[in-house]
Design a protein around this motif. Structure first.
Motif, short mmCIF file in Angstrom:
data_model
loop_
_atom_site.label_atom_id
_atom_site.label_comp_id
_atom_site.label_asym_id
_atom_site.label_seq_id
_atom_site.Cartn_x
_atom_site.Cartn_y
_atom_site.Cartn_z
N HIS A 146 54.17 -92.37 -31.16
CA HIS A 146 54.60 -92.47 -29.76
C HIS A 146 55.40 -91.25 -29.30
O HIS A 146 55.77 -91.16 -28.12
CB HIS A 146 55.46 -93.72 -29.57
CG HIS A 146 56.80 -93.63 -30.25
ND1 HIS A 146 56.93 -93.61 -31.63
CD2 HIS A 146 58.06 -93.52 -29.74
CE1 HIS A 146 58.21 -93.52 -31.94
NE2 HIS A 146 58.92 -93.45 -30.83
N ILE A 147 55.68 -90.31 -30.21
CA ILE A 147 56.53 -89.17 -29.88
C ILE A 147 55.68 -88.01 -29.36
O ILE A 147 54.77 -87.54 -30.05
CB ILE A 147 57.33 -88.71 -31.12
CG1 ILE A 147 58.27 -89.83 -31.59
CG2 ILE A 147 58.13 -87.45 -30.82
CD1 ILE A 147 59.08 -89.50 -32.82
N GLU A 200 56.86 -83.44 -20.73
CA GLU A 200 56.80 -84.77 -21.34
C GLU A 200 57.86 -84.92 -22.43
O GLU A 200 58.48 -85.97 -22.57
CB GLU A 200 55.40 -85.02 -21.91
CG GLU A 200 54.30 -85.11 -20.87
CD GLU A 200 52.94 -85.33 -21.50
OE1 GLU A 200 52.87 -85.61 -22.71
OE2 GLU A 200 51.94 -85.21 -20.77
N PHE A 258 60.92 -87.64 -22.50
CA PHE A 258 61.05 -88.53 -23.65
C PHE A 258 62.44 -88.41 -24.28
O PHE A 258 63.08 -89.42 -24.59
CB PHE A 258 59.97 -88.22 -24.68
CG PHE A 258 60.06 -89.06 -25.93
CD1 PHE A 258 59.52 -90.34 -25.95
CD2 PHE A 258 60.67 -88.58 -27.08
CE1 PHE A 258 59.61 -91.13 -27.09
CE2 PHE A 258 60.76 -89.35 -28.22
CZ PHE A 258 60.23 -90.63 -28.22
N LYS A 313 64.99 -90.01 -22.03
CA LYS A 313 64.86 -91.46 -22.02
C LYS A 313 65.42 -92.09 -23.29
O LYS A 313 66.08 -93.13 -23.26
CB LYS A 313 63.40 -91.85 -21.84
CG LYS A 313 63.14 -93.34 -21.82
CD LYS A 313 61.66 -93.64 -21.65
CE LYS A 313 61.38 -95.14 -21.69
NZ LYS A 313 59.92 -95.42 -21.54
N THR A 314 65.15 -91.45 -24.43
CA THR A 314 65.55 -92.01 -25.73
C THR A 314 66.93 -91.56 -26.18
O THR A 314 67.48 -92.09 -27.15
CB THR A 314 64.53 -91.62 -26.81
OG1 THR A 314 64.45 -90.18 -26.90
CG2 THR A 314 63.15 -92.19 -26.50
#
Length: 452
Positions: free
Chosen positions: A276-277, A332, A336, A339-340
């Motif tokens: 998912h990374i 992207e 990410f 977000k994380t």
């Protein structure tokens, strides 16, 4: 000829114990490693990939430490003349020379002896890589992802080299900084192109990071554009540093070393915890290099499967498209990480299996014992294929590998017949395309393909 030079940066004082370690000529002492890496830093215009030749050309070179109350100085004896202008050591070379002192001592004094780093634990090894990069001041926190790693061969053709400059130029126009293996060829070209792109955009603080390790730097001296030289203790920590520090990767044509890097990053991205990374990965080259990536893509499809093929994009003869694709990928990555809560400067969330972190010593016994079969998870097969390529690189250009081949003959690789046939076909394509050694030099295979 003797020259005394003062340091650039923070490495300006040493303890008497550190001086003794660097000048220790006994078995296991640091002097041989120190001299070899220092010579590489001074010899940045060398085009040979044979460490024996380089050492033979400069067998009278010596380096000594002068410890004064005011600080550290180095005495260079019979250093390469190209490292000087009007009798003065070139500033960039002087900076890299003291990076050698910094990294060799840090690993010997801090990393190797620190009990907080348990090399049997994956997280501890990643923490070790973090500490080495932080000590080298490689982190620029709170800056959106902008560091592009460029991989590729040191012995590429002239038209391939010019293509790497064109891609670097497009990356530079978009404000991206470059990290490579620090040598010539595809490691130098992107930096050279990005230099022009940065100049046109008036980008200040250009970063051209060269990540290397002792076995490689002896055969591939840092190119003159590198302004941040970092020497990791072994190939595995060097590879982890690339993927933890960099935000995306562009791969140019190369040989087994480039294939090793490709297998490494694909093995990591194929790990179930990493699917998912986001991690932009682009293979690119001029039209004449199309066959190289066709062979790589075919090999990956037959060995690692379509899931591995989905993790990269191949772009031929289109530098602007490469830069635009990377820009989209880095956007992207930025979203990410935000977000994380993962750091922009170090990819903590990426899972790197212990099999990818264990140092691999390419002896005849270890090469013969590699598990080259498909009855294992795909990411572990990638790890073992990576080790096979690492051994071939060692047999081609590293001092220890060359000595082993001279004494015991070629490495023997054994495994499933179909898989071994695929490996043989790929390696033969490297030979046919003159990607095993510098162009024009005769290549004697350092390996032999066996079948169960």
């Amino acid at each position: 000829m003797s020259t005394v030079v003062s340091p650039i940066g923070a490495m300006n004082v040493l303890s008497s114990s550190e001086v003794s370690k660097l000048q220790d000529t006994s078995q296991g002492g640091l002097y041989k490693l120190f001299r070899q890496c220092a010579l590489a830093a001074l010899n940045c215009d060398e085009h040979s990939d044979n460490p024996y030749k380089i050492l033979e050309q400069h067998k009278d070179f010596d380096i000594r430490i002068i410890q004064e109350h005011r600080g550290l100085k180095l005495e260079l004896i019979n250093a390469p003349s190209d490292a000087f202008v009007d009798g003065k050591l070139i500033k960039g070379i002087r900076q890299n020379l003291f990076s050698v002192v910094r990294d060799i001592l840090y690993v010997a004094n801090e990393v190797s002896t620190d009990k907080q780093f348990d090399t049997n634990k994956s997280d501890d090894i990643s923490n070790m890589v973090f500490h080495m990069l932080r000590h080298a001041k490689a982190f620029v926190p709170k800056i959106l992802p902008n560091l592009v790693v460029c991989w590729g061969g040191h012995s590429i053709s002239d038209y391939e080299y010019k293509y790497t400059k064109r891609v670097g130029y497009q990356l530079g126009l978009r404000g991206y900084h470059i990290c490579t293996g620090c040598g010539p060829g595809a490691m130098k070209g992107p930096m050279k192109g990005a230099t022009i792109g940065h100049a046109k955009q008036r980008t200040s603080g250009s970063r051209f990071i060269g990540l290397t390790e002792p076995g490689i730097i002896a055969a591939e001296s840092p190119n003159p554009i590198v302004n941040e030289l970092i020497i990791m203790p072994d190939i595995e920590k060097r590879l982890e540093a690339f993927v933890r520090l960099g935000h995306g990767i562009v791969v140019f044509p190369g040989g087994p070393g480039t294939c090793e890097e490709i297998l490494y990053i694909l093995g990591i991205l194929l790990h179930p915890k990493n699917q998912h990374i986001p991690f932009p990965l682009i293979f690119t080259g001029p039209v004449k290099a199309k066959e190289y990536f066709q062979q790589i893509d075919k090999f990956i499809g037959k060995t690692l499967g379509t899931e591995a093929q989905r993790r990269y994009k191949i772009i031929i003869e289109n530098p602007p498209a490469v830069a635009k694709e990377m820009k989209q990928g880095l956007e992207e990555v930025s979203k990410f990480r935000k977000k994380t809560g993962d750091a922009y400067h170090f990819n903590w969330l990426l899972t790197i299996d212990h099999e990818f972190q264990l140092p691999f010593e390419p002896t005849h016994e270890e090469m013969a014992a590699l598990k080259l079969t498909k009855d294992q998870p795909t990411y572990l097969l990638a790890a073992n294929l990576r080790r096979a390529m690492s051994g071939i690189v060692a047999g081609n250009v590293k001092e220890v590998g060359i000595q082993a081949i001279e004494q015991h003959g070629p490495f023997k690789l054994t495994g499933d017949p179909e898989l071994m046939a695929d490996i043989d076909q790929l390696l033969q394509s490297f030979v046919d395309q003159h990607r095993m050694k510098l162009p024009g030099s005769h290549y004697e295979p350092c390996y032999k393909i066996m079948k169960n």
